[in-house]
Scaffold this active site. Structure first.
Site, PDB file in Angstrom:
ATOM      1  N   GLY A  21       0.818  -1.215   0.000  1.00 12.71           N
ATOM      2  CA  GLY A  21       0.000   0.000   0.000  1.00 12.71           C
ATOM      3  C   GLY A  21       0.847   1.259   0.000  1.00 12.71           C
ATOM      4  N   ARG A  25       7.283   2.037   1.232  1.00 18.11           N
ATOM      5  CA  ARG A  25       7.613   0.629   1.439  1.00 18.11           C
ATOM      6  C   ARG A  25       8.056   0.007   0.112  1.00 18.11           C
ATOM      7  NH1 ARG A  25       6.277  -3.799   5.572  1.00 18.11           N
ATOM      8  NH2 ARG A  25       6.722  -2.012   6.851  1.00 18.11           N
ATOM      9  N   ARG A  44       2.450  11.678  -8.279  1.00 27.13           N
ATOM     10  CA  ARG A  44       1.775  11.699  -6.966  1.00 27.13           C
ATOM     11  C   ARG A  44       2.554  10.931  -5.898  1.00 27.13           C
ATOM     12  NH1 ARG A  44      -4.277  12.628  -6.889  1.00 27.13           N
ATOM     13  NH2 ARG A  44      -4.617  13.725  -8.833  1.00 27.13           N
ATOM     14  N   ARG A  88      -0.632  -8.215  -4.411  1.00 25.56           N
ATOM     15  CA  ARG A  88      -0.701  -7.234  -3.333  1.00 25.56           C
ATOM     16  C   ARG A  88      -0.052  -7.824  -2.097  1.00 25.56           C
ATOM     17  NH1 ARG A  88      -2.714  -3.945   0.441  1.00 25.56           N
ATOM     18  NH2 ARG A  88      -4.157  -4.823   1.959  1.00 25.56           N
ATOM     19  N   SER A  91      -1.342  -5.605   4.822  1.00 25.99           N
ATOM     20  CA  SER A  91      -1.656  -6.026   6.180  1.00 25.99           C
ATOM     21  C   SER A  91      -3.167  -6.046   6.351  1.00 25.99           C
ATOM     22  CB  SER A  91      -1.017  -5.079   7.197  1.00 25.99           C
ATOM     23  OG  SER A  91      -1.595  -3.804   7.072  1.00 25.99           O
ATOM     24  N   GLU A 182      -8.472  -3.438  -0.101  1.00 20.39           N
ATOM     25  CA  GLU A 182      -8.096  -3.358  -1.519  1.00 20.39           C
ATOM     26  C   GLU A 182      -8.419  -4.575  -2.391  1.00 20.39           C
ATOM     27  OE1 GLU A 182      -5.882  -2.695   1.005  1.00 20.39           O
ATOM     28  OE2 GLU A 182      -5.838  -0.507   0.830  1.00 20.39           O
ATOM     29  N   ASP A 205      -3.140  -6.452  13.282  1.00 18.99           N
ATOM     30  CA  ASP A 205      -3.918  -6.157  14.485  1.00 18.99           C
ATOM     31  C   ASP A 205      -5.105  -7.121  14.495  1.00 18.99           C
ATOM     32  OD1 ASP A 205      -4.439  -3.841  12.270  1.00 18.99           O
ATOM     33  OD2 ASP A 205      -6.320  -4.534  13.117  1.00 18.99           O
ATOM     34  N   ARG A 218       6.593  -7.220  13.312  1.00 15.18           N
ATOM     35  CA  ARG A 218       5.827  -7.037  12.070  1.00 15.18           C
ATOM     36  C   ARG A 218       6.754  -7.066  10.868  1.00 15.18           C
ATOM     37  NH1 ARG A 218       2.849  -3.170  14.972  1.00 15.18           N
ATOM     38  NH2 ARG A 218       3.963  -1.436  14.017  1.00 15.18           N
TER      39      ARG A 218
HETATM   40  N1  HPA Z   1      -9.114  -2.521   8.885  1.00 16.48           N
HETATM   41  C1  HPA Z   1      -8.877  -2.294   7.598  1.00 16.48           C
HETATM   42  N2  HPA Z   1      -7.700  -2.449   7.037  1.00 16.48           N
HETATM   43  C2  HPA Z   1      -6.676  -2.863   7.818  1.00 16.48           C
HETATM   44  C3  HPA Z   1      -6.859  -3.106   9.173  1.00 16.48           C
HETATM   45  C4  HPA Z   1      -8.145  -2.943   9.729  1.00 16.48           C
HETATM   46  O1  HPA Z   1      -8.375  -3.159  10.940  1.00 16.48           O
HETATM   47  N3  HPA Z   1      -5.657  -3.484   9.687  1.00 16.48           N
HETATM   48  C5  HPA Z   1      -4.773  -3.471   8.667  1.00 16.48           C
HETATM   49  N4  HPA Z   1      -5.386  -3.089   7.532  1.00 16.48           N
END
Ligand code: HPA
Length: 237
Positions: A21, A25, A44, A88, A91, A182, A205, A218
């Site tokens: 994303g 990175r 951009r 892709r 996370s 995405e 998370d 991570r």
């Molecule tokens: N929500 C949406 N996208 C994410 C999240 C989430 O909790 N964590 C990492 N990408």
């Protein structure tokens, strides 16, 4: 041959593009993993690079966050730059008790709360799935590396922050392993253009457990996931 969002010239982008994303990175990954790196895009600040991994050309470009953003970039890569595969690498939030932080999700399908598929004017609900051949390779490489991985469905949501009463947790009841923002647009665009796509996610998370992970941890899982993606790209070259 530039597009509104990509200034790359013909031939500058490899057959397979890895898309994190975050464009910074993409820069870090290209500089860390690839040799003879050339930047092909800076429009951009959505940085894109091509280099060589184990002697094979691979590109890495940011997608931005959300379906409108990845929808634009993946459409242009497939349609105007001859890209065949987009992987892709992102996370997600975990939605299940047994989906632990730092696990990898190899995304088989994506549900959505977005209206992205309305453009196809179908008289029903489109099920967005990843490419089986890319998914199979991801499973094989993940097994070989003895990674903790899951294969399954995710919810690609338009909402990171939800108004009171809203929640993505109901998707867990339907088997979704994680929430990201995405994959549905990526898979639908690939299907429409007869191309291949896959998503690999690390669980950053959790919406159901209170586990936490350090930035260092991570990074380690991200590295493992990145290596799987690079192996696939190499195999496809
Ligand atoms: N929500 C949406 N996208 C994410 C999240 C989430 O909790 N964590 C990492 N990408």
């Amino acid at each position: 041959m530039a597009t509104p969002h990509n200034e790359a010239k013909e031939g500058m982008i490899a057959k397979t593009v890895l898309m994190p994303g975050d464009p910074l990175r993409a820069k870090f990954l290209a500089e860390t993993y690839l040799e003879d790196v050339v930047q092909f895009n800076g429009v951009r600040n959505m940085l894109g690079y091509t280099g060589y991994y184990k002697g094979k050309p691979v590109s890495i470009m940011g997608s931005g966050m959300g379906m409108p953003s990845i929808g634009i970039y993946c459409h242009e890569l497939y349609q105007f730059y001859g890209v065949e595969n987009i992987i892709r690498i992102g996370s997600c939030g975990g939605l299940k008790e047994d989906v632990h932080l730092r696990d990898i999700i190899i995304v088989q399908g994506a549900c959505t709360d977005s209206n992205f598929a309305a453009q196809y004017q179908l008289n029903g609900t489109y099920s967005a799935i990843s490419s089986y051949s890319l998914l199979e390779k991801a499973v094989n490489f993940s097994k070989a590396k003895e990674l903790n991985y899951h294969v399954g469905n995710v919810i690609a949501s338009d909402y990171f922050y939800m108004a009171e009463g809203g929640s993505n947790l109901k998707w867990a009841k339907m088997g979704c392993l994680g929430v990201e923002m995405e994959s549905y647009a990526l898979f639908a665009t690939a299907a429409y253009l007869n191309k291949k796509a896959l998503t690999l996610l690390t669980v950053s998370d959790s919406l159901v457990t209170s586990e936490e992970t350090s930035a260092q941890e991570r990074e380690k899982t991200f590295t493992a996931m990145m290596e799987v993606a690079l192996e696939i790209a190499c195999d496809e070259a």
